[in-house]
Design a protein around this motif. Structure first.
Motif, mmCIF file in Angstrom:
data_model
loop_
_atom_site.group_PDB
_atom_site.id
_atom_site.type_symbol
_atom_site.label_atom_id
_atom_site.label_comp_id
_atom_site.label_asym_id
_atom_site.label_seq_id
_atom_site.Cartn_x
_atom_site.Cartn_y
_atom_site.Cartn_z
ATOM 1 N N ASP A 66 -4.154 1.690 9.974
ATOM 2 C CA ASP A 66 -3.934 0.584 10.979
ATOM 3 C C ASP A 66 -4.930 -0.641 10.970
ATOM 4 O O ASP A 66 -5.996 -0.713 9.994
ATOM 5 C CB ASP A 66 -4.060 1.142 12.297
ATOM 6 C CG ASP A 66 -5.268 1.748 12.661
ATOM 7 O OD1 ASP A 66 -6.354 0.962 12.082
ATOM 8 O OD2 ASP A 66 -5.824 2.405 13.601
ATOM 9 N N TRP A 67 -4.753 -1.469 11.733
ATOM 10 C CA TRP A 67 -5.453 -2.672 11.659
ATOM 11 C C TRP A 67 -7.035 -2.561 11.642
ATOM 12 O O TRP A 67 -7.768 -2.935 11.150
ATOM 13 C CB TRP A 67 -5.052 -3.636 12.811
ATOM 14 C CG TRP A 67 -6.101 -4.667 13.062
ATOM 15 C CD1 TRP A 67 -6.411 -5.761 12.571
ATOM 16 C CD2 TRP A 67 -7.156 -4.660 14.262
ATOM 17 N NE1 TRP A 67 -7.378 -6.658 12.928
ATOM 18 C CE2 TRP A 67 -7.875 -5.938 13.946
ATOM 19 C CE3 TRP A 67 -7.482 -3.933 15.157
ATOM 20 C CZ2 TRP A 67 -8.824 -6.209 14.960
ATOM 21 C CZ3 TRP A 67 -8.420 -4.066 16.074
ATOM 22 C CH2 TRP A 67 -9.127 -5.205 15.854
ATOM 23 N N SER A 68 -7.371 -1.498 12.556
ATOM 24 C CA SER A 68 -8.740 -1.212 12.745
ATOM 25 C C SER A 68 -9.678 -0.224 11.870
ATOM 26 O O SER A 68 -10.743 -0.326 11.699
ATOM 27 C CB SER A 68 -9.046 -0.582 14.075
ATOM 28 O OG SER A 68 -8.685 0.544 14.198
ATOM 29 N N PRO A 167 1.898 -11.419 22.629
ATOM 30 C CA PRO A 167 0.335 -10.777 22.783
ATOM 31 C C PRO A 167 -0.675 -11.775 22.075
ATOM 32 O O PRO A 167 -0.148 -12.892 21.491
ATOM 33 C CB PRO A 167 0.794 -9.695 21.389
ATOM 34 C CG PRO A 167 2.020 -10.148 20.714
ATOM 35 C CD PRO A 167 2.793 -10.824 21.834
ATOM 36 N N ALA A 168 -1.885 -11.659 22.431
ATOM 37 C CA ALA A 168 -2.854 -12.457 21.911
ATOM 38 C C ALA A 168 -2.950 -12.853 20.311
ATOM 39 O O ALA A 168 -3.167 -13.905 19.934
ATOM 40 C CB ALA A 168 -4.027 -11.907 22.486
ATOM 41 N N PRO A 169 -2.728 -11.646 19.718
ATOM 42 C CA PRO A 169 -3.146 -12.197 18.031
ATOM 43 C C PRO A 169 -1.995 -12.773 17.532
ATOM 44 O O PRO A 169 -0.797 -12.271 17.523
ATOM 45 C CB PRO A 169 -3.177 -10.664 17.438
ATOM 46 C CG PRO A 169 -2.959 -9.821 18.465
ATOM 47 C CD PRO A 169 -2.650 -10.391 19.899
ATOM 48 N N VAL A 178 8.144 -7.541 19.081
ATOM 49 C CA VAL A 178 9.284 -7.158 19.951
ATOM 50 C C VAL A 178 9.375 -5.762 20.462
ATOM 51 O O VAL A 178 9.602 -4.931 21.391
ATOM 52 C CB VAL A 178 10.332 -7.854 19.416
ATOM 53 C CG1 VAL A 178 11.666 -7.242 20.366
ATOM 54 C CG2 VAL A 178 10.495 -9.182 19.674
ATOM 55 N N SER A 179 9.485 -4.934 19.134
ATOM 56 C CA SER A 179 9.737 -3.526 18.975
ATOM 57 C C SER A 179 8.690 -2.716 19.833
ATOM 58 O O SER A 179 9.036 -1.518 20.049
ATOM 59 C CB SER A 179 9.755 -3.042 17.647
ATOM 60 O OG SER A 179 10.784 -3.514 17.034
ATOM 61 N N THR A 180 7.399 -3.122 20.049
ATOM 62 C CA THR A 180 6.491 -2.400 20.883
ATOM 63 C C THR A 180 6.423 -2.878 22.197
ATOM 64 O O THR A 180 5.320 -2.475 22.981
ATOM 65 C CB THR A 180 5.059 -2.497 20.085
ATOM 66 O OG1 THR A 180 4.771 -4.004 19.871
ATOM 67 C CG2 THR A 180 5.056 -1.822 18.624
ATOM 68 N N GLY A 181 7.066 -3.867 22.420
ATOM 69 C CA GLY A 181 6.808 -4.357 24.072
ATOM 70 C C GLY A 181 5.608 -5.266 24.238
ATOM 71 O O GLY A 181 4.994 -5.162 25.163
HETATM 72 C C1 LIG Z 1 -6.585 -6.983 17.950
HETATM 73 C C2 LIG Z 1 -5.287 -6.789 18.551
HETATM 74 C C3 LIG Z 1 -5.023 -7.530 19.865
HETATM 75 C C4 LIG Z 1 -3.823 -7.321 20.527
HETATM 76 N N1 LIG Z 1 -3.687 -7.768 21.722
HETATM 77 C C5 LIG Z 1 -2.272 -7.488 22.252
HETATM 78 C C6 LIG Z 1 -2.012 -8.106 23.339
HETATM 79 O O1 LIG Z 1 -2.765 -9.179 23.755
HETATM 80 N N2 LIG Z 1 -0.941 -8.001 23.995
HETATM 81 C C7 LIG Z 1 -0.117 -6.785 23.455
HETATM 82 O O2 LIG Z 1 0.895 -6.526 24.244
HETATM 83 N N3 LIG Z 1 -0.325 -6.298 22.284
HETATM 84 C C8 LIG Z 1 -1.393 -6.691 21.684
HETATM 85 N N4 LIG Z 1 -1.855 -5.971 20.667
HETATM 86 C C9 LIG Z 1 -0.793 -4.966 19.759
HETATM 87 C C10 LIG Z 1 0.168 -5.933 18.865
HETATM 88 O O3 LIG Z 1 0.995 -7.012 19.655
HETATM 89 C C11 LIG Z 1 0.989 -5.084 17.932
HETATM 90 O O4 LIG Z 1 0.411 -4.251 17.327
HETATM 91 C C12 LIG Z 1 1.988 -5.942 17.177
HETATM 92 O O5 LIG Z 1 2.628 -6.799 17.846
HETATM 93 C C13 LIG Z 1 2.801 -5.178 16.253
HETATM 94 O O6 LIG Z 1 3.146 -6.146 15.247
HETATM 95 P P1 LIG Z 1 2.988 -5.732 13.766
HETATM 96 O O7 LIG Z 1 3.773 -6.698 12.890
HETATM 97 O O8 LIG Z 1 1.595 -5.530 13.354
HETATM 98 O O9 LIG Z 1 4.052 -4.247 13.833
HETATM 99 P P2 LIG Z 1 3.795 -2.968 12.973
HETATM 100 O O10 LIG Z 1 2.508 -2.232 13.520
HETATM 101 O O11 LIG Z 1 3.735 -2.924 11.512
HETATM 102 O O12 LIG Z 1 4.752 -2.194 13.610
HETATM 103 C C14 LIG Z 1 4.836 -2.024 15.153
HETATM 104 C C15 LIG Z 1 6.231 -0.991 15.423
HETATM 105 O O13 LIG Z 1 7.361 -1.833 15.411
HETATM 106 C C16 LIG Z 1 8.375 -1.344 14.290
HETATM 107 N N5 LIG Z 1 8.882 -2.482 13.866
HETATM 108 C C17 LIG Z 1 8.246 -3.667 13.121
HETATM 109 N N6 LIG Z 1 9.182 -4.340 12.569
HETATM 110 C C18 LIG Z 1 10.444 -3.781 12.854
HETATM 111 C C19 LIG Z 1 11.607 -4.137 12.785
HETATM 112 N N7 LIG Z 1 11.824 -5.206 11.865
HETATM 113 N N8 LIG Z 1 12.889 -3.593 13.220
HETATM 114 C C20 LIG Z 1 12.451 -2.503 13.923
HETATM 115 N N9 LIG Z 1 11.169 -2.073 14.199
HETATM 116 C C21 LIG Z 1 10.105 -2.854 13.725
HETATM 117 C C22 LIG Z 1 7.746 -0.435 13.497
HETATM 118 O O14 LIG Z 1 8.521 0.382 13.013
HETATM 119 C C23 LIG Z 1 6.406 0.154 14.500
HETATM 120 O O15 LIG Z 1 6.985 1.237 15.153
HETATM 121 C C24 LIG Z 1 -2.929 -6.348 19.941
HETATM 122 C C25 LIG Z 1 -3.173 -5.538 18.691
HETATM 123 C C26 LIG Z 1 -4.433 -5.953 17.888
HETATM 124 C C27 LIG Z 1 -4.699 -5.212 16.543
#
Ligand SMILES: Cc1cc2nc3c(=O)[nH]c(=O)nc-3n(C[C@H](O)[C@H](O)[C@H](O)COP(=O)(O)OP(=O)(O)OC[C@H]3O[C@@H](n4cnc5c(N)ncnc54)[C@H](O)[C@@H]3O)c2cc1C
Length: 459
Positions: A66-68, A167-169, A178-181
């Motif tokens: 994961d990211w961290s 989200p912030a990043p 979108v998929s994680t809300g």
């Molecule tokens: C430092 C940091 C700060 C953050 N701050 C916030 C914040 O302020 N608010 C907040 O709400 N969140 C926050 N987050 C969480 C962040 O928003 C989510 O981790 C991020 O949006 C996920 O995007 P990703 O591209 O990394 O997806 P991934 O981590 O790669 O995937 C996330 C999930 O989505 C699914 N998915 C991805 N793409 C698709 C697709 N095309 N179709 C169907 N499913 C899909 C994957 O299967 C997985 O289950 C933070 C995370 C970090 C690391």
């Protein structure tokens, strides 16, 4: 064992070959050969160069962490990075035929690693799903799921438009957010609430187009890739707006006032041990300077430092701290949050000194963190550093402790953060989980996208 792209190609080379008219040769291969390990299969498939459907698909290296770095399998998987629906359909059909699970992955910033199952997943990266088109009159964007928020924010702003929340990043994908809300701090739902249409390749390899009036849409909005791969998404945008952010100390006991009466997008870093806490007051920028497209830093008339500029640069442009962090986040109904805070203060062992607090409203997605659109929720994040942490075990212990407290206060977890609950606990939290499961079974009857790990959580 992770089945690499190459191994998958070798295995599906027979399938691909049959697609391109080598049916006879494929039929000649025994079932035993088809199920062999990649090394055994190599010789058998070398003569069948996978020049068909699969062979043209680009590959991507996906580090299995994961990211961290908190969850780290220490390997890099060779994934597929398709650039069209047709390529994804081919991959999903091949997985279905082989009885293999498949996961779609964005930029892996989510801590939960539910996008990966460690066993036999085929990974699909969305990095080449990068198309982007705006309808400025309707104020919408239609984009590939792999577009990053950074790109979307920048291009939307050029057209006088902004996302309502994010989200912030900015270094995450639209599909993942979108998929994680994922959300900001605003009295509205998550980014999934801005989704008005999407195209999905489901577990049967069918391309399904859904809009917000479709009966399955609220299942799709927040679905963690369990229903299939969202390939294209249309999001409602707003007229672009500017914000100003200032920081002020506040007494933790005044958290409700500080969070809900300090401007439309304010958020808190609340100290559980010592006063004071910090409110990040975010208000609309009154200067309304149309030419002001960058961040401006200064000191206001009261001598308080401020940052102002386009909304996405002020609140949706988070630079990650060093060292990295990991933890969990929960949405708790506003009226229950004082009880959470009391529990945190009564026994703060394992907890961080400061917790993050944001606000949101409920939304219609079946797996939303807040279920009632008329209700306010506190989004509460608890994190510990990963790098340099003397005892990373504390992160798991903290998350479990927080889960216990949140479960007793009608909280629901953020799916991008760490979760250690079981399926009974999940069922008790989500009365609409059954409806979600009905949709999932219809879209993916063979469970191509339903890995063991997801099954353990969602039942
Ligand atoms: C430092 C940091 C700060 C953050 N701050 C916030 C914040 O302020 N608010 C907040 O709400 N969140 C926050 N987050 C969480 C962040 O928003 C989510 O981790 C991020 O949006 C996920 O995007 P990703 O591209 O990394 O997806 P991934 O981590 O790669 O995937 C996330 C999930 O989505 C699914 N998915 C991805 N793409 C698709 C697709 N095309 N179709 C169907 N499913 C899909 C994957 O299967 C997985 O289950 C933070 C995370 C970090 C690391």
């Amino acid at each position: 064992m992770v089945l690499t792209r190459r191994a998958f190609l070798r295995r599906t080379g027979l399938t691909a070959a049959s697609v391109i008219g080598l049916r006879q040769i494929a039929a000649g291969a025994s079932a035993k050969t088809l199920l062999s390990e990649p090394s055994q299969l190599a010789d058998a498939t070398n003569s069948l160069k996978p020049e068909g459907l699969m062979a043209g698909i680009e590959s991507a290296n996906v580090p299995l962490r994961d990211w961290s770095g908190y969850t780290n399998y220490g390997r890099v998987a060779e994934a597929f990075a398709p650039s069209s629906d047709a390529e994804i359909v081919g991959l999903v059909k091949a997985c279905r035929q082989r009885g293999q699970t498949c996961r779609v992955v964005g930029l892996r910033t989510s801590w939960s690693l539910y996008w990966f199952d460690q066993t036999n997943d085929l990974l699909i990266s969305t990095k080449n799903l990068d198309q982007l088109a705006f309808d400025t009159e309707a104020m919408t964007v239609t984009c590939g799921a792999g577009v990053t928020l950074e790109t979307l924010h920048r291009e939307a702003w050029k057209r006088g438009l902004t996302l309502a929340t994010s989200p912030a990043p900015p270094w995450v994908t639209v599909g993942g957010a979108v998929s994680t809300g994922s959300h900001g701090s605003v009295m509205a739902g998550s980014m999934s609430s801005s989704l008005i249409r999407c195209r999905l390749v489901n577990g049967q390899g069918e391309i399904v187009d859904l809009d917000e009036h479709h009966p399955d849409f609220d299942a799709v909005r927040i679905s963690l890739g369990m229903l299939g791969v969202m390939t294209e998404m249309t999001l409602q945008l707003q007229k672009g707006f500017r914000l100003t952010l200032t920081q002020e100390p506040f007494a933790t006991q005044n958290w409700e006032q500080s969070l809900f009466e300090s401007g439309p997008m304010s958020f808190l870093h609340a100290n559980l041990l010592e006063e004071p806490s910090v409110v990040f007051k975010v208000d609309y920028d009154s200067s309304n300077d149309e030419n002001h497209n960058d961040l401006i830093k200064g000191t206001n008339a009261d001598g308080v430092p401020f940052v102002s500029g386009p909304a996405h640069l002020v609140v949706m442009n988070y630079a990650p701290p060093s060292p990295t962090i990991a933890g969990s986040e929960w949405a708790v109904p506003l009226e229950k949050f004082q009880s959470v805070l009391d529990r945190f203060k009564a026994d703060n062992q394992l907890l961080p000194a400061k917790i993050w607090m944001k606000k949101s409203a409920g939304e219609s997605a079946l797996l939303a963190a807040g279920s009632d659109p008329d209700k306010a929720y506190v989004q509460c994040g608890c994190y510990h550093p990963v790098n340099g942490n003397q005892d990373p075990k504390i992160i798991e212990q903290m998350v479990k402790k927080v889960e216990n407290i949140m479960l007793n206060n009608n909280g629901r977890p953020h799916f991008a953060k760490l979760i250690y609950m079981n399926s009974d606990q999940m069922r008790s939290l989500y009365p609409k989980l059954e409806t979600f499961q009905e949709v999932r079974q219809r879209m993916d009857p063979d469970g191509v996208f339903y890995t063991k790990r997801l099954k353990a959580l969602f039942g």
